[in-house]
Design a protein around this motif. Structure first.
Motif, PDB file in Angstrom:
ATOM      1  N   ARG A   1       0.791  -1.275   0.229  1.00 47.12           N
ATOM      2  CA  ARG A   1       0.263  -0.154   0.159  1.00 47.12           C
ATOM      3  C   ARG A   1       0.879   1.276  -0.100  1.00 47.12           C
ATOM      4  NH1 ARG A   1      -4.849   0.056   0.232  1.00 47.12           N
ATOM      5  NH2 ARG A   1      -4.903   1.983   1.136  1.00 47.12           N
ATOM      6  N   THR A   2       1.863   1.783  -0.078  1.00 46.60           N
ATOM      7  CA  THR A   2       3.143   2.199   0.308  1.00 46.60           C
ATOM      8  C   THR A   2       3.946   2.435  -0.936  1.00 46.60           C
ATOM      9  OG1 THR A   2       3.316   2.095   2.159  1.00 46.60           O
ATOM     10  CG2 THR A   2       4.760   3.674   2.015  1.00 46.60           C
ATOM     11  N   LYS A   3       3.158   3.394  -1.787  1.00 49.18           N
ATOM     12  CA  LYS A   3       4.044   3.791  -3.377  1.00 49.18           C
ATOM     13  C   LYS A   3       6.193   3.358  -3.300  1.00 49.18           C
ATOM     14  CE  LYS A   3       3.061   6.825  -6.038  1.00 49.18           C
ATOM     15  NZ  LYS A   3       2.406   7.291  -6.671  1.00 49.18           N
ATOM     16  N   GLU A   4       5.774   4.876  -2.369  1.00 55.10           N
ATOM     17  CA  GLU A   4       7.339   4.456  -2.323  1.00 55.10           C
ATOM     18  C   GLU A   4       8.351   3.779  -2.291  1.00 55.10           C
ATOM     19  OE1 GLU A   4       5.000   6.542  -1.176  1.00 55.10           O
ATOM     20  OE2 GLU A   4       6.058   7.736  -1.673  1.00 55.10           O
ATOM     21  N   ILE A   5       7.712   2.746  -1.264  1.00 55.95           N
ATOM     22  CA  ILE A   5       8.347   1.223  -0.379  1.00 55.95           C
ATOM     23  C   ILE A   5       8.879   0.866  -1.644  1.00 55.95           C
ATOM     24  CG2 ILE A   5       8.250  -1.005   1.002  1.00 55.95           C
ATOM     25  CD1 ILE A   5       7.318   1.313   3.183  1.00 55.95           C
ATOM     26  N   LYS A   6       7.288   0.448  -2.309  1.00 52.53           N
ATOM     27  CA  LYS A   6       6.726  -0.734  -3.914  1.00 52.53           C
ATOM     28  C   LYS A   6       8.205  -0.354  -4.560  1.00 52.53           C
ATOM     29  CE  LYS A   6       2.897  -0.948  -5.602  1.00 52.53           C
ATOM     30  NZ  LYS A   6       1.346  -0.997  -5.376  1.00 52.53           N
ATOM     31  N   ASN A   7       7.783   0.817  -4.789  1.00 51.65           N
ATOM     32  CA  ASN A   7       9.584   1.475  -6.202  1.00 51.65           C
ATOM     33  C   ASN A   7      10.201   0.938  -5.498  1.00 51.65           C
ATOM     34  OD1 ASN A   7       6.771   2.173  -7.585  1.00 51.65           O
ATOM     35  ND2 ASN A   7       7.424   4.276  -6.950  1.00 51.65           N
ATOM     36  N   GLY A   8      10.771   1.314  -4.268  1.00 53.43           N
ATOM     37  CA  GLY A   8      12.472   1.134  -3.842  1.00 53.43           C
ATOM     38  C   GLY A   8      12.629  -0.237  -3.977  1.00 53.43           C
ATOM     39  N   ILE A   9      11.939  -1.438  -3.980  1.00 54.78           N
ATOM     40  CA  ILE A   9      11.796  -2.637  -3.457  1.00 54.78           C
ATOM     41  C   ILE A   9      11.998  -2.910  -5.539  1.00 54.78           C
ATOM     42  CG2 ILE A   9      10.795  -5.084  -3.431  1.00 54.78           C
ATOM     43  CD1 ILE A   9       9.485  -4.625  -0.914  1.00 54.78           C
ATOM     44  N   ILE A  10      10.624  -2.454  -5.896  1.00 54.97           N
ATOM     45  CA  ILE A  10      10.895  -3.026  -7.583  1.00 54.97           C
ATOM     46  C   ILE A  10      12.436  -2.074  -8.645  1.00 54.97           C
ATOM     47  CG2 ILE A  10      10.177  -2.220  -9.484  1.00 54.97           C
ATOM     48  CD1 ILE A  10       7.137  -1.888  -8.532  1.00 54.97           C
ATOM     49  N   ASN A  11      13.024  -0.751  -7.950  1.00 54.67           N
ATOM     50  CA  ASN A  11      14.822  -0.346  -8.120  1.00 54.67           C
ATOM     51  C   ASN A  11      15.640  -1.336  -7.427  1.00 54.67           C
ATOM     52  OD1 ASN A  11      12.788   1.660  -9.596  1.00 54.67           O
ATOM     53  ND2 ASN A  11      13.082   2.722  -8.208  1.00 54.67           N
ATOM     54  N   MET A  12      15.230  -1.345  -6.306  1.00 53.66           N
ATOM     55  CA  MET A  12      16.419  -3.257  -6.092  1.00 53.66           C
ATOM     56  C   MET A  12      16.711  -3.972  -6.508  1.00 53.66           C
ATOM     57  SD  MET A  12      17.270  -4.075  -2.468  1.00 53.66           S
ATOM     58  CE  MET A  12      15.703  -5.644  -2.216  1.00 53.66           C
ATOM     59  N   PHE A  13      15.374  -4.773  -6.721  1.00 49.73           N
ATOM     60  CA  PHE A  13      15.888  -6.474  -7.324  1.00 49.73           C
ATOM     61  C   PHE A  13      16.496  -5.852  -9.143  1.00 49.73           C
ATOM     62  CE2 PHE A  13      13.034  -7.322  -3.854  1.00 49.73           C
ATOM     63  CZ  PHE A  13      14.133  -8.261  -3.882  1.00 49.73           C
ATOM     64  N   THR A  14      15.518  -4.713  -9.612  1.00 51.16           N
ATOM     65  CA  THR A  14      15.822  -4.342 -11.051  1.00 51.16           C
ATOM     66  C   THR A  14      17.664  -4.142 -11.169  1.00 51.16           C
ATOM     67  OG1 THR A  14      13.809  -3.223 -11.301  1.00 51.16           O
ATOM     68  CG2 THR A  14      14.993  -2.744 -12.810  1.00 51.16           C
ATOM     69  N   LYS A  15      18.376  -3.096 -10.217  1.00 53.35           N
ATOM     70  CA  LYS A  15      19.467  -3.291 -10.545  1.00 53.35           C
ATOM     71  C   LYS A  15      20.629  -4.012 -10.101  1.00 53.35           C
ATOM     72  CE  LYS A  15      19.554   2.157  -8.645  1.00 53.35           C
ATOM     73  NZ  LYS A  15      19.672   2.759  -7.534  1.00 53.35           N
TER      74      LYS A  15
END
Length: 320
Positions: free
Chosen positions: A298-312
């Motif tokens: 439900r928290t977009k910033e945390i969800k985007n952080g997880i996606i960015n980390m796994f993408t990197k």
């Protein structure tokens, strides 16, 4: 011929009863023990991921996310303090624990419970200030103030919980078998030679004070939020509702099992040992499992952080 039939019937009934008994025992051990093990692993991984993302992403170094990080630490403490012991009892059959580790487990378990109420209360205050004073939010709640407030709450929680080992250590023990699956205060106290009612009354007063005061504070915070929501536009109402819903889910998951146990006790309902163990396990595992997923989803910033980390990570591994 009749005697042979009677013997055959008795033998069949005996076999059926033994089979039923063995099925019940094996299902209880496998289902409960493995279920706790799976939930424990998932909860630890999810909360650890939340903490790592908030520390790793500098964009999340804000008061709200620091409070979410603190809640994840509390959940890790609560789950890790007792789950390994319960798993050892139900899965591997290890049913002994040394005296000092038992006291440490008792202290950390109850410290996690107290800190959960404090963490949820501060998060409710955070939401109230964000809704009522959106333009002054960052001047009222800064990162240093949140860190100092968090340290103070941990110290106050340790002061409250210090009563548990301080009251148990001087007592003599007459029993070496604990009634519960881990070293809670009630389990350790019942193993002593004294009448536990006096100590239970003191603990009940402490728990009632902490639970009632923190829950009342959370309710008052949401009354204030509802008041300001009525004065807001429709778009702002949607944003406020989405922001507060995560916290409401977390509050519900934590306080409902506590109130159910308290209500059943006050109504005179006598719970069996298995029922009380089940409620205790639920009150420990459910919040620790639900909280990280609520804030991840439900928290977009945390969800985007997880996606960015796994993408990197995937990009760097692909280059290698």
């Amino acid at each position: 011929h009749i005697k042979l039939q009677l013997r055959h019937c008795k033998f069949s009934l005996l076999i059926m009863s033994l089979q039923n008994a063995s099925i019940k025992v094996s299902e209880f051990v496998i289902t409960v023990g493995v279920f706790i093990l799976i939930v424990f692993i998932v909860a630890v991984l999810a909360n650890t991921l939340n903490i790592f993302i908030i520390i790793y992403d500098k964009k999340l170094h804000k008061p709200m996310y620091l409070l979410i990080c603190n809640l994840a630490v509390v959940d890790l403490l609560s789950t890790s303090s007792v789950s390994p012991t319960m798993i050892g009892v139900l899965v591997t059959g290890v049913k002994s624990i040394s005296y000092v580790p038992c006291l440490i487990q008792m202290f950390t378990f109850h410290l996690g419970q107290v800190m959960e109420t404090f963490a949820l209360s501060v998060m409710a205050l955070d939401r109230l200030i964000a809704v009522s004073c959106p333009f002054q939010y960052h001047s009222y709640l800064t990162n240093p103030r949140i860190v100092v407030l968090t340290y103070i709450l941990w110290i106050v929680a340790c002061a409250f919980v210090s009563f548990y080992p301080a009251s148990v250590i001087p007592l003599r023990h007459c029993y070496s078998v604990l009634k519960y699956n881990f070293c809670s205060y009630a389990a350790v106290l019942r193993a002593t030679c004294v009448d536990p009612n006096y100590y239970f009354n003191i603990v009940a007063t402490i728990i009632f004070f902490l639970s009632f005061s923190t829950f009342s504070f959370i309710c008052l915070s949401y009354f204030g939020i509802i008041y300001f929501v009525k004065l807001s536009s429709n778009n702002d109402r949607m944003k406020i509702g989405s922001t507060c819903l995560s916290h409401l889910i977390v509050v519900t998951c934590y306080y409902v099992p506590i109130f159910v146990i308290a209500l059943l006790t006050r109504l005179g309902v006598v719970l069996t040992l298995e029922e009380r163990n089940g409620l205790n396990i639920g009150s420990i595992l459910i919040p620790s499992l639900v909280n990280p997923f609520v804030y991840c989803l439900r928290t977009k910033e945390i969800k985007n952080g997880i996606i960015n980390m796994f993408t990197k990570v995937a990009t760097s591994s692909g280059k290698v």
